[in-house]
Design an enzyme around this catalytic site. Structure first.
Site, PDB file in Angstrom:
ATOM      1  N   LYS A  42       0.858  -1.184   0.000  1.00  0.00           N
ATOM      2  CA  LYS A  42       0.000   0.000   0.000  1.00  0.00           C
ATOM      3  C   LYS A  42       0.893   1.232   0.000  1.00  0.00           C
ATOM      4  CE  LYS A  42      -3.654  -2.099   2.787  1.00  0.00           C
ATOM      5  NZ  LYS A  42      -4.321  -2.111   4.096  1.00  0.00           N
ATOM      6  N   ASP A  59     -13.949  -3.996  12.508  1.00  0.00           N
ATOM      7  CA  ASP A  59     -12.648  -3.692  13.109  1.00  0.00           C
ATOM      8  C   ASP A  59     -12.646  -3.926  14.618  1.00  0.00           C
ATOM      9  OD1 ASP A  59     -11.681  -3.090  10.615  1.00  0.00           O
ATOM     10  OD2 ASP A  59     -11.536  -0.933  10.947  1.00  0.00           O
TER      11      ASP A  59
END
Length: 188
Positions: A72, A168
Site C-alpha cells: 500500500k 474492526d
C-alpha cells in the site's frame, strides 16, 4: 521523490520534492522506476479513497494473507492521520514491531506499506480523506486483521475513538490467532 526507509525493513516514508512557482507547486507522487530503484513493488491493482467524517475515527489493523498480500502507498489528501503499521513477517527481525507516522494534507508525505504488514490509522481532524494505491486486488476470502487495542501490539492511539466499524472492533488479539498468523504469513 525522497525515500526514507523506516526502522521496519522494506517500509518507506515517501516525501515529495515540490517545484514551486507563482501558481503553487508541482511534484511527482509516484514513479514506477523510482519505486523499483528502491526495491519496492510498483504495481497498482487498485486505487482507493476513504473519507472519514469525524476526528478520532479508527480504521485497522487490516491485511491480506499470501498469496494475496498487499503493498500500500497511503497518503492523507485532506486532514491528517496517525498511520500505524505492524510487521507480520515471521522471519523478520522486526516481527510484531510497529511504527507510527503522521500523514497530513499539508506535509504531502506517503507511507509505503510492504506485503505482510498490518495497517491502520486514526484521524486527527474532522473531514479527513486518505488515498491508497494498493498492489493487489481485494480478496475477501483472505482478508483479516488484528485488534487495534491488543496490548501485545503496544499501539498508541492519540485520541479517544469516536467511530469504528463493528468488523474492526471484532478483530482477534494475538494470543488468539498468533500461531495461525505465523503459519499463514510465512514465506515458502
Amino acid at each position: 521523490m525522497l525515500f526514507t526507509e523506516t526502522r521496519l525493513p522494506g517500509a518507506f516514508l515517501i516525501d515529495i520534492e515540490p517545484r514551486a512557482d507563482n501558481r503553487g507547486f508541482f511534484a511527482r507522487a509516484f514513479c514506477q522506476r523510482e519505486f523499483e530503484a528502491h526495491g519496492l513493488k510498483p504495481a497498482i491493482a487498485q486505487a482507493n479513497i476513504a473519507f472519514n467524517t469525524r476526528r478520532g475515527t479508527l480504521r485497522g489493523m487490516h491485511f491480506q494473507f499470501p498469496p494475496y498480500a498487499e503493498t500500500k502507498v497511503v497518503r492523507a489528501t485532506r486532514g491528517a492521520i496517525l498511520d500505524i503499521i505492524v510487521d507480520l513477517r515471521p522471519e523478520s527481525p522486526t516481527y510484531l514491531r510497529s511504527i507510527a507516522v503522521e500523514l497530513t494534507a499539508d506535509n504531502h508525505r506517503a507511507l509505503y506499506v510492504p506485503e505482510r504488514f498490518a495497517h491502520g490509522y486514526q484521524t486527527l481532524e474532522d473531514g479527513t480523506e486518505t488515498s491508497y494505491q494498493v498492489g493487489e486486488f481485494y480478496a475477501p476470502g483472505v482478508e483479516s486483521g488484528l485488534s487495534p487495542f491488543d496490548p501485545a501490539l503496544r499501539l498508541e492511539w492519540p485520541l479517544p475513538v469516536t467511530e469504528m466499524s463493528a468488523k474492526d472492533r471484532g478483530w482477534a488479539a494475538l494470543d488468539e490467532v498468533g500461531e495461525t498468523l505465523r503459519q499463514r504469513m510465512a514465506v515458502s
